[in-house]
Motif scaffolding. Sequence first.
Motif, PDB file in Angstrom:
ATOM      1  N   TRP A  61       0.867  -1.176   0.000  1.00 43.41           N
ATOM      2  CA  TRP A  61       0.000   0.000   0.000  1.00 43.41           C
ATOM      3  C   TRP A  61       0.907   1.230   0.000  1.00 43.41           C
ATOM      4  CZ3 TRP A  61      -4.441  -1.254   4.060  1.00 43.41           C
ATOM      5  CH2 TRP A  61      -5.312  -2.191   3.492  1.00 43.41           C
ATOM      6  N   GLU A 112       0.484   3.613   3.293  1.00 42.20           N
ATOM      7  CA  GLU A 112      -0.798   3.541   4.002  1.00 42.20           C
ATOM      8  C   GLU A 112      -0.762   2.337   4.936  1.00 42.20           C
ATOM      9  OE1 GLU A 112      -4.138   4.665   1.899  1.00 42.20           O
ATOM     10  OE2 GLU A 112      -5.558   3.911   3.398  1.00 42.20           O
ATOM     11  N   ARG A 113      -1.041   2.583   6.205  1.00 45.18           N
ATOM     12  CA  ARG A 113      -1.018   1.537   7.235  1.00 45.18           C
ATOM     13  C   ARG A 113       0.338   0.859   7.321  1.00 45.18           C
ATOM     14  NH1 ARG A 113      -5.226   3.928   9.381  1.00 45.18           N
ATOM     15  NH2 ARG A 113      -6.981   4.010   7.947  1.00 45.18           N
ATOM     16  N   ASN A 173      -0.196   1.483  -3.807  1.00 41.27           N
ATOM     17  CA  ASN A 173      -1.393   1.508  -2.979  1.00 41.27           C
ATOM     18  C   ASN A 173      -2.672   1.277  -3.790  1.00 41.27           C
ATOM     19  OD1 ASN A 173      -3.238   1.998  -0.944  1.00 41.27           O
ATOM     20  ND2 ASN A 173      -2.480   4.052  -0.438  1.00 41.27           N
ATOM     21  N   VAL A 174      -3.586   0.541  -3.198  1.00 43.23           N
ATOM     22  CA  VAL A 174      -4.889   0.352  -3.850  1.00 43.23           C
ATOM     23  C   VAL A 174      -5.688   1.662  -3.880  1.00 43.23           C
ATOM     24  CG1 VAL A 174      -5.137  -2.129  -3.474  1.00 43.23           C
ATOM     25  CG2 VAL A 174      -5.860  -0.543  -1.676  1.00 43.23           C
ATOM     26  N   ASN A 175      -5.416   2.546  -2.943  1.00 48.05           N
ATOM     27  CA  ASN A 175      -5.918   3.921  -3.071  1.00 48.05           C
ATOM     28  C   ASN A 175      -4.955   4.578  -4.056  1.00 48.05           C
ATOM     29  OD1 ASN A 175      -7.971   3.501  -1.218  1.00 48.05           O
ATOM     30  ND2 ASN A 175      -6.730   4.187   0.502  1.00 48.05           N
ATOM     31  N   LYS A 226      -9.105  -1.170  -6.688  1.00 48.44           N
ATOM     32  CA  LYS A 226     -10.089  -0.876  -5.628  1.00 48.44           C
ATOM     33  C   LYS A 226     -11.051   0.129  -6.229  1.00 48.44           C
ATOM     34  CE  LYS A 226     -10.375   1.391  -1.063  1.00 48.44           C
ATOM     35  NZ  LYS A 226      -9.613   1.787   0.152  1.00 48.44           N
ATOM     36  N   GLU A 258     -14.760   3.240  -0.307  1.00 47.31           N
ATOM     37  CA  GLU A 258     -14.141   4.318   0.482  1.00 47.31           C
ATOM     38  C   GLU A 258     -13.750   5.511  -0.392  1.00 47.31           C
ATOM     39  OE1 GLU A 258     -10.970   2.262   2.636  1.00 47.31           O
ATOM     40  OE2 GLU A 258     -12.383   1.832   4.251  1.00 47.31           O
ATOM     41  N   PHE A 299     -13.732  -5.423  -1.367  1.00 48.52           N
ATOM     42  CA  PHE A 299     -13.857  -4.637  -0.133  1.00 48.52           C
ATOM     43  C   PHE A 299     -14.722  -3.409  -0.410  1.00 48.52           C
ATOM     44  CE2 PHE A 299     -12.066  -1.356   2.817  1.00 48.52           C
ATOM     45  CZ  PHE A 299     -12.561  -1.890   3.973  1.00 48.52           C
ATOM     46  N   LYS A 316     -11.301  -9.918   1.287  1.00 48.45           N
ATOM     47  CA  LYS A 316     -10.642  -9.921   2.597  1.00 48.45           C
ATOM     48  C   LYS A 316     -11.085 -11.138   3.394  1.00 48.45           C
ATOM     49  CE  LYS A 316      -9.757  -4.990   3.114  1.00 48.45           C
ATOM     50  NZ  LYS A 316      -9.827  -3.775   3.985  1.00 48.45           N
ATOM     51  N   ASP A 373     -13.276  -5.917   8.423  1.00 50.36           N
ATOM     52  CA  ASP A 373     -12.018  -5.321   7.985  1.00 50.36           C
ATOM     53  C   ASP A 373     -10.814  -5.752   8.816  1.00 50.36           C
ATOM     54  OD1 ASP A 373     -10.172  -3.799   6.736  1.00 50.36           O
ATOM     55  OD2 ASP A 373     -10.944  -1.857   7.379  1.00 50.36           O
ATOM     56  N   GLU A 388      -7.486 -12.149   0.506  1.00 51.29           N
ATOM     57  CA  GLU A 388      -6.641 -11.027   0.903  1.00 51.29           C
ATOM     58  C   GLU A 388      -6.464 -11.028   2.415  1.00 51.29           C
ATOM     59  OE1 GLU A 388      -7.416  -7.050  -0.827  1.00 51.29           O
ATOM     60  OE2 GLU A 388      -7.050  -6.177   1.142  1.00 51.29           O
ATOM     61  N   TYR A 407      -4.775  -3.314  12.734  1.00 48.58           N
ATOM     62  CA  TYR A 407      -5.672  -3.447  13.887  1.00 48.58           C
ATOM     63  C   TYR A 407      -5.084  -4.356  14.953  1.00 48.58           C
ATOM     64  CZ  TYR A 407      -9.086  -1.604  10.530  1.00 48.58           C
ATOM     65  OH  TYR A 407      -9.753  -0.839   9.604  1.00 48.58           O
ATOM     66  N   HIS A 463      -6.672   4.110  13.943  1.00 51.51           N
ATOM     67  CA  HIS A 463      -6.938   2.713  14.308  1.00 51.51           C
ATOM     68  C   HIS A 463      -5.991   2.163  15.365  1.00 51.51           C
ATOM     69  CE1 HIS A 463      -9.112   2.215  10.161  1.00 51.51           C
ATOM     70  NE2 HIS A 463      -9.742   3.018  11.009  1.00 51.51           N
TER      71      HIS A 463
HETATM   72  O1  GCW Z   1      -8.524  -1.405   6.418  1.00 54.17           O
HETATM   73  C1  GCW Z   1      -8.942  -0.307   5.670  1.00 54.17           C
HETATM   74  C2  GCW Z   1      -7.861   0.677   5.869  1.00 54.17           C
HETATM   75  C3  GCW Z   1      -7.629   1.598   4.691  1.00 54.17           C
HETATM   76  C4  GCW Z   1      -7.503   0.735   3.438  1.00 54.17           C
HETATM   77  C5  GCW Z   1      -8.789  -0.029   3.252  1.00 54.17           C
HETATM   78  C6  GCW Z   1      -8.741  -0.978   2.062  1.00 54.17           C
HETATM   79  C7  GCW Z   1      -6.178   1.044   1.472  1.00 54.17           C
HETATM   80  O2  GCW Z   1      -8.117   1.419   7.038  1.00 54.17           O
HETATM   81  O3  GCW Z   1      -6.465   2.324   4.951  1.00 54.17           O
HETATM   82  O4  GCW Z   1      -7.202   1.506   2.294  1.00 54.17           O
HETATM   83  O5  GCW Z   1      -9.045  -0.817   4.382  1.00 54.17           O
HETATM   84  O6  GCW Z   1      -8.472  -2.150   2.298  1.00 54.17           O
HETATM   85  O7  GCW Z   1      -8.982  -0.577   0.960  1.00 54.17           O
END
Ligand code: GCW
Length: 681
Positions: free
Chosen positions: A158, A166-167, A207-209, A286, A290, A325, A359, A364, A386, A393, A527
């Motif tokens: 990511w 990210e994360r 990143n998927v975002n 993605k 979100e 997701f 997932k 999540d 995934e 978390y 988180h």
């Molecule tokens: O777990 C959540 C995360 C986001 C993440 C999203 C996802 C990439 O808080 O940061 O974004 O899932 O899996 O798309």
Amino acid sequence: RANDGYGLWLDYQAIENPTAKSDLSRLYSGFYFFGQSPTYDVIRKELELSGEKMLGQSPVFTSERLAQTQVWLGTREELSQVLGLQQQTSIKELGEDGYWRGPIGFQGKTYYAIVGNRPISVLYGVFDWLRSIQTDSFDQTAEKSGSPKVKLRMLNHWDNLDRTVERGYAGFSIWDWHKLPGYVDPRYLDYARANASLGINAVSLTNVNANARILTTDFMKKAKVLADLFRPYGIKVFLTARFSAPIEIGGLKTADPLDSAIIDFWKKKTDEMYSFIPDFGGFLVKANSEGQPGPHEYGRNHAEGANMLADALAPHGGVLIWRAFVYSHELDEDRHKHANLEFEPLDGKFRDNVIIQVKNGAIDFMPREPFHPLFGAMPKTNLGMEFQITQEYLGQATQLVYLAPMWEEVLQSKTYRPTPSSTVAGVVDGSDSDQKLTLVAGVSNIGTDRNWTGHLMAQSNWYAFGRMAWNPDLSSGEIADEWVKMTFGKDPELAGKIKEILLDSREAAVNYMMPLGLHHIMGRDHHYGPGPWVTGGRADWTALYYHQADSLGIGFDRTASGSNALGQYAPEIQNAWSDPQEIPEKFLLWFHHLPWDFEMRSGRTLWEEIGLHYDSGVKSVRQMQETWASLEGKIDPARFDHVRQLLAIQEEEAEWWRNACLLYFQTFAKRPFPAEIEQPT
Ligand code: GCW
């Protein structure tokens, strides 16, 4: 020099046993390759490194005089061309990634051979051989073969183009886009070695975002350098595709997947990508999740979006991975149901080169979730798993949590679909389903920290992910055993104690964070830490939405009297889990809203049981600390102290979770804490 963890599980401890050492030393005195391949150069380098570290000896590579060699390496075809050998035909059945290793008798002498169906699988055989040496299980008289059960074993980074992750909790992204394509960080190769040693054969770099710039020509040139470096290690590069890229980098007015200009844009983009990377893996997307753009903006569904990209990739043999997701509380009151509601009706509508990446659970990556009800519900679709290796978390970088027991629990869950004996592993690896294109993906926990993963012990999660992606039926215990020996050495007492810490750590985290099926009660946005009080904004981003605590009780009713998310599982599961007396207690509050005085199987009330779970989580962490302390002097001071300090933080954080959650829930339960627990303040 202090051990900083950079060498991962490939640090190759010195061999002390004199017999084992002299046997191995003999083998290292004569390696013979039957063919040529850039992958064989990779093998040579690994043999050099391992020879130096394990034996203090450089391997000898000979090219003539077969009779003086010891170890033979090559593909089945290469060996049979030179030797006319017809044995090991069974290797062929192992598929392109399969290998065989064992003794071969030839003209009166026995050689040790590592044979694969292609050079990459010889590399897999070599890594398996090295692992057997490091874990004391190498027997040169025995035959062993191996092949992966899953086709795509993939890391998802990511990582953003500006190097933030990210994360990510292990520093910045290891991809230095700024200096690419001109500068090649040597670390890229160590990354590739580590992945290849586990059989990881695909990586999505971004990143998927997603940022659409990754699909511009400049960035393709950068990605090409990485793809070229990874090729001899058997690793294919994937990139994330932002659905609105035609607008952002193509100057178009729409991203409608049925618009011919858009179809053309993606076809040309994809062709261009393949002109740089001829074996490019494909795109990971993605969409409509979100806030990410997707086909819904144009009134199209996920299949129409995914298929358009899949068609652009198909002529090149590329794969389109589309994530499931997706959620909101608008389609249904319960976010849990969203993915099934959107995707189940599309079963059978996706192209053959599409994989839907799901997932492990429907919410999540919580510390514990029941398996995602899509597994088993879409028999005509390729479904990939995934997992999240990064501990979003689960304590992020300060907590020791070995995740393999969680993945094992998910993979071994019975789905009862498509057959009565099906498991999640069986659906995902295709043995219980018809799917040919199989995938296990993991969200990477890798960054620029010297030890790669921030917490040294989190290396075990990268390792375990790779091993389970190769074989979803491996147990978390055997994987822990391997990793510990490869990382800390083979002293049985030491290895036993570290393994014990690893294996207890996940249940400990569940207990002090979200026991008995509680979920999504962490701090908002970051988180990190507890946040059962989180309110405001979107309902499905609050904590109350998930725990539903009130003066009467606690838990989310997902049975038929509530949201009936349970109805998305097979009837066998619905029947068993709709009864609070029958459902495994670990999922109790995930599916039921129950009174504080509900009687648990222990005879205690629910309220007391919640208190005991939180408290036992804290106690487990203290036990982990004690066990670790007993290893002082047996582990090098650098690594010993690193873990000791982090465990002290983990203890504080476990107390924080326990105290915060129990004090908060007490405002509803209005009951005293059980006398036997440490009283939260
Ligand atoms: O777990 C959540 C995360 C986001 C993440 C999203 C996802 C990439 O808080 O940061 O974004 O899932 O899996 O798309």
